[in-house]
Design an enzyme around this catalytic site. Structure first.
Site, PDB file in Angstrom:
ATOM      1  N   ASP A 139       0.825  -1.212   0.000  1.00  0.00           N
ATOM      2  CA  ASP A 139       0.000   0.000   0.000  1.00  0.00           C
ATOM      3  C   ASP A 139       0.858   1.260   0.000  1.00  0.00           C
ATOM      4  OD1 ASP A 139       1.003  -0.234   2.548  1.00  0.00           O
ATOM      5  OD2 ASP A 139      -0.933  -0.028   3.568  1.00  0.00           O
TER       6      ASP A 139
ATOM      7  N   LYS B 156       5.426   1.846  15.530  1.00  0.00           N
ATOM      8  CA  LYS B 156       4.363   2.727  16.020  1.00  0.00           C
ATOM      9  C   LYS B 156       4.608   3.199  17.459  1.00  0.00           C
ATOM     10  CE  LYS B 156       1.201   1.135  12.599  1.00  0.00           C
ATOM     11  NZ  LYS B 156       1.685  -0.149  12.075  1.00  0.00           N
TER      12      LYS B 156
ATOM     13  N   ASP C  68       2.000   6.318   1.965  1.00  0.00           N
ATOM     14  CA  ASP C  68       1.217   5.133   2.301  1.00  0.00           C
ATOM     15  C   ASP C  68      -0.218   5.506   1.937  1.00  0.00           C
ATOM     16  OD1 ASP C  68      -0.540   3.398   3.657  1.00  0.00           O
ATOM     17  OD2 ASP C  68       0.905   2.984   5.225  1.00  0.00           O
TER      18      ASP C  68
HETATM   19  N1  GDD Z   1      -0.100 -11.052   2.339  1.00  0.00           N
HETATM   20  C1  GDD Z   1      -0.222 -10.404   3.480  1.00  0.00           C
HETATM   21  N2  GDD Z   1      -0.565 -11.103   4.604  1.00  0.00           N
HETATM   22  N3  GDD Z   1      -0.042  -9.068   3.518  1.00  0.00           N
HETATM   23  C2  GDD Z   1      -0.197  -8.443   4.708  1.00  0.00           C
HETATM   24  C3  GDD Z   1      -0.519  -9.116   5.893  1.00  0.00           C
HETATM   25  C4  GDD Z   1      -0.723 -10.534   5.828  1.00  0.00           C
HETATM   26  O1  GDD Z   1      -1.035 -11.217   6.808  1.00  0.00           O
HETATM   27  N4  GDD Z   1      -0.601  -8.197   6.907  1.00  0.00           N
HETATM   28  C5  GDD Z   1      -0.331  -6.995   6.356  1.00  0.00           C
HETATM   29  N5  GDD Z   1      -0.086  -7.134   5.016  1.00  0.00           N
HETATM   30  C6  GDD Z   1       0.226  -6.084   4.053  1.00  0.00           C
HETATM   31  C7  GDD Z   1      -0.785  -4.937   4.039  1.00  0.00           C
HETATM   32  O2  GDD Z   1      -1.821  -5.156   3.098  1.00  0.00           O
HETATM   33  C8  GDD Z   1       0.074  -3.757   3.613  1.00  0.00           C
HETATM   34  O3  GDD Z   1       0.194  -3.691   2.200  1.00  0.00           O
HETATM   35  C9  GDD Z   1       1.424  -4.094   4.223  1.00  0.00           C
HETATM   36  O4  GDD Z   1       1.444  -5.498   4.476  1.00  0.00           O
HETATM   37  C10 GDD Z   1       1.693  -3.342   5.542  1.00  0.00           C
HETATM   38  O5  GDD Z   1       0.605  -3.569   6.415  1.00  0.00           O
HETATM   39  P1  GDD Z   1      -0.249  -2.356   7.025  1.00  0.00           P
HETATM   40  O6  GDD Z   1      -1.340  -2.978   7.828  1.00  0.00           O
HETATM   41  O7  GDD Z   1      -0.623  -1.374   5.963  1.00  0.00           O
HETATM   42  O8  GDD Z   1       0.819  -1.759   8.023  1.00  0.00           O
HETATM   43  P2  GDD Z   1       1.026  -0.247   8.471  1.00  0.00           P
HETATM   44  O9  GDD Z   1       0.842   0.696   7.333  1.00  0.00           O
HETATM   45  O10 GDD Z   1       0.249  -0.012   9.691  1.00  0.00           O
HETATM   46  O11 GDD Z   1       2.600  -0.277   8.892  1.00  0.00           O
HETATM   47  C11 GDD Z   1       3.557  -0.847   8.021  1.00  0.00           C
HETATM   48  O12 GDD Z   1       3.852   0.029   6.946  1.00  0.00           O
HETATM   49  C12 GDD Z   1       4.488   1.297   7.335  1.00  0.00           C
HETATM   50  C13 GDD Z   1       4.756   2.038   6.038  1.00  0.00           C
HETATM   51  O13 GDD Z   1       3.564   2.359   5.412  1.00  0.00           O
HETATM   52  C14 GDD Z   1       4.832  -1.143   8.838  1.00  0.00           C
HETATM   53  O14 GDD Z   1       5.697  -1.893   8.018  1.00  0.00           O
HETATM   54  C15 GDD Z   1       5.509   0.133   9.304  1.00  0.00           C
HETATM   55  O15 GDD Z   1       6.740  -0.171   9.933  1.00  0.00           O
HETATM   56  C16 GDD Z   1       5.777   1.036   8.105  1.00  0.00           C
HETATM   57  O16 GDD Z   1       6.334   2.281   8.540  1.00  0.00           O
HETATM   58 MG    MG Z   2      -0.079   0.630   5.477  1.00  0.00          MG
END
Ligand code: GDD
Ligand code: MG
Length: 348
Positions: free
Chosen positions: A106, A157, A217
Site C-alpha cells: 500500500d 508505532k 502510504d
Molecule cells: N499477504 C499479506 N498477509 N499481507 C499483509 C498481511 C498478511 O497477513 N498483513 C499486512 N499485510 C500487508 C498490508 O496489506 C500492507 O500492504 C502491508 O502489508 C503493511 O501492512 P499495514 O497494515 O498497511 O501496516 P502499516 O501501514 O500499519 O505499517 C507498516 O507500513 C508502514 C509504512 O507504510 C509497517 O511496516 C511500518 O513499519 C511502516 O512504517
Molecule cells: Mg499501510
C-alpha cells in the site's frame, strides 16, 4: 530479480470508500494501484513479481491473468490464514535463492531500487530497509541509524513521547534469503516486531537506505486522493502515466462549451455536457456522465458515475456507480454507493 509484494489479507479495502474493490485494485490515474507498483519495479529490472495475499483475489486474476506486461513474470501466493508481513513472505518465498525485494503493497514511492540494491551490496547487508522522512512517525515504524547507515533500533508505532526520529520504515526491504530462516513457517509473524528487532539484538548487518524521494502510504482515503493528485501533477512518477496537461481517452464526447483545466485525465466513454467545468487535478473514470453546468475540481471519480446538472464536486472521491443528484454540492467527501439505497458518505 524477485520481489514479493504484500498485498494484504481479507480486510484489505479502502474503507469506507468501497467494500467490493480490494486496495491493490483501486484506480490511480485510472489504472489499478498495484499495476503502477509492478511496472515501477519492472522498470528497474525487478520482473519476477509475487503477490502475497490472504484473500481470493478474483478481481486481480481477472485483470492481470498470467502477466502484467511484456517480460514480467507474475505469480500469486495465497495464505489460508493471516500470516502477518513476515509470515506471508515466508509463505511466498519458499524457493528464493538470491537477494530479493519485499514491498508493503500500500505504499508508493520514487525510491530508486537500483541505487538501493547497489547500497545493499556495498554494505554486504543481510537486510536493507528504505527510510522515508515524515512529520508524524507515530503511525509507522521508526528506525534509528548510525552515521554509516547501520540500523540501531526499530520501533513500530511508538507513542508520541517515545519518538526518537522522523525517519520511518518506508515498507521497502532488500533481503538476503537467509532472513527467511528467522521466520517460522505457517505462523503469524511480523517483520516489524519479530524479525528486525531480534536481528538488531543479534548484531546482524541491517542497513537503512534513506531517501528523500516521493513516498506515500495510500492506505487511507485522504492519502489515496493525495496520490492521485500527485501523480497527475508529476510529483511522483509512474511508467503508466505520462504527465500531460489534459488526457482524454477515446470515445468521449466533450461539449465545446465545457471547460477543462489540467491536470486532468478522463477515461473512455465519458460524456461532458455543455458548460460543465473540470478543474484539475481531476481524474474521471470510464463511462461517466457529467451533466450540464456541473463542476468538478480536485476530485477522483471512478467508473460509471452520473453527475447531475449543476452539481458541484470538490476535493472528493466518488466510487463507481454513484449517481450525484442535480445541484448537489459535495466537498471533501468520499461517496460509496455500492448499495444504491444506502450510500455511504464520509468526510475525507
Ligand atoms: N499477504 C499479506 N498477509 N499481507 C499483509 C498481511 C498478511 O497477513 N498483513 C499486512 N499485510 C500487508 C498490508 O496489506 C500492507 O500492504 C502491508 O502489508 C503493511 O501492512 P499495514 O497494515 O498497511 O501496516 P502499516 O501501514 O500499519 O505499517 C507498516 O507500513 C508502514 C509504512 O507504510 C509497517 O511496516 C511500518 O513499519 C511502516 O512504517
Ligand atoms: Mg499501510
Amino acid at each position: 530479480m524477485k520481489a514479493i509484494i504484500l498485498v494484504g489479507g481479507e480486510g484489505t479495502r479502502l474503507r469506507p470508500l468501497t467494500y467490493s474493490v480490494v486496495k491493490p485494485m483501486v484506480p490511480v490515474a485510472n489504472r489499478p494501484f498495484i499495476e503502477h507498483v509492478i511496472l515501477k519495479l519492472a522498470a528497474h529490472g525487478i520482473n519476477d513479481i509475487v503477490l502475497a495475499m490472504g484473500y481470493k483475489p478474483d478481481s486481480i486474476f481477472a485483470y492481470f491473468k498470467d502477466g502484467a506486461g511484456a517480460g514480467i513474470k507474475l505469480s500469486y501466493s495465497l495464505e489460508e490464514k493471516p500470516l502477518g508481513t513476515a509470515g506471508a513472505v515466508k509463505n511466498a518465498g519458499a524457493h528464493v535463492e538470491d537477494t530479493f525485494f519485499v514491498l508493503n503493497g500500500d505504499t508508493f514511492s520514487d525510491i530508486d531500487y537500483t541505487y538501493m540494491l547497489a547500497f545493499h551490496r556495498r554494505n554486504r547487508a543481510k537486510a536493507t530497509i528504505a527510510l522515508s522522512h515524515v512529520e508524524d512517525p507515530t503511525r509507522f515504524g521508526v528506525v534509528e541509524t548510525k552515521e554509516d547507515g547501520r540500523v540501531t533500533a526499530f520501533i513500530e508505532k511508538p507513542a508520541r513521547d517515545k519518538v526518537t526520529s522522523h525517519w520511518i520504515n518506508a515498507g521497502v526491504y532488500i533481503l538476503e534469503p537467509s532472513v527467511l530462516d528467522c521466520i517460522p513457517g505457517n505462523q503469524f509473524f511480523m517483520f516489524e516486531k519479530g524479525v528486525f528487532p531480534p536481528m538488531l539484538d543479534r548484531g546482524e548487518r541491517v542497513f537503512a537506505y534513506t531517501s528523500k524521494s516521493y513516498w506515500i502510504d495510500m492506505g487511507r482515503p485522504s492519502q489515496y486522493h493525495q496520490l492521485n493528485c500527485d501523480v497527475l501533477r508529476g510529483l511522483c512518477s509512474s511508467p503508466l502515466y505520462r504527465v500531460k496537461d489534459i488526457t482524454i481517452e477515446q470515445g468521449c464526447a466533450v461539449h465545446p462549451s465545457a471547460h477543462i483545466t489540467g491536470p486532468a485525465v478522463i477515461n473512455g466513454g465519458c460524456n461532458i455536457a455543455e458548460d460543465a467545468t473540470i478543474t484539475g487535478p481531476a481524474v474521471i473514470g470510464r463511462n461517466c456522465l457529467i451533466g450540464k453546468g456541473a463542476s468538478i475540481s480536485n476530485s477522483v471519480l471512478w467508473d460509471d458515475i452520473i453527475v447531475g446538472a449543476g452539481a458541484s464536486i470538490t476535493g472528493s472521491i466518488i466510487a463507481s456507480g454513484a449517481k450525484i443528484e442535480e445541484s448537489t454540492r459535495l466537498e471533501d467527501l468520499t461517496i460509496n454507493q455500492e448499495a444504491p439505497s444506502d450510500p455511504i458518505t464520509k468526510k475525507i
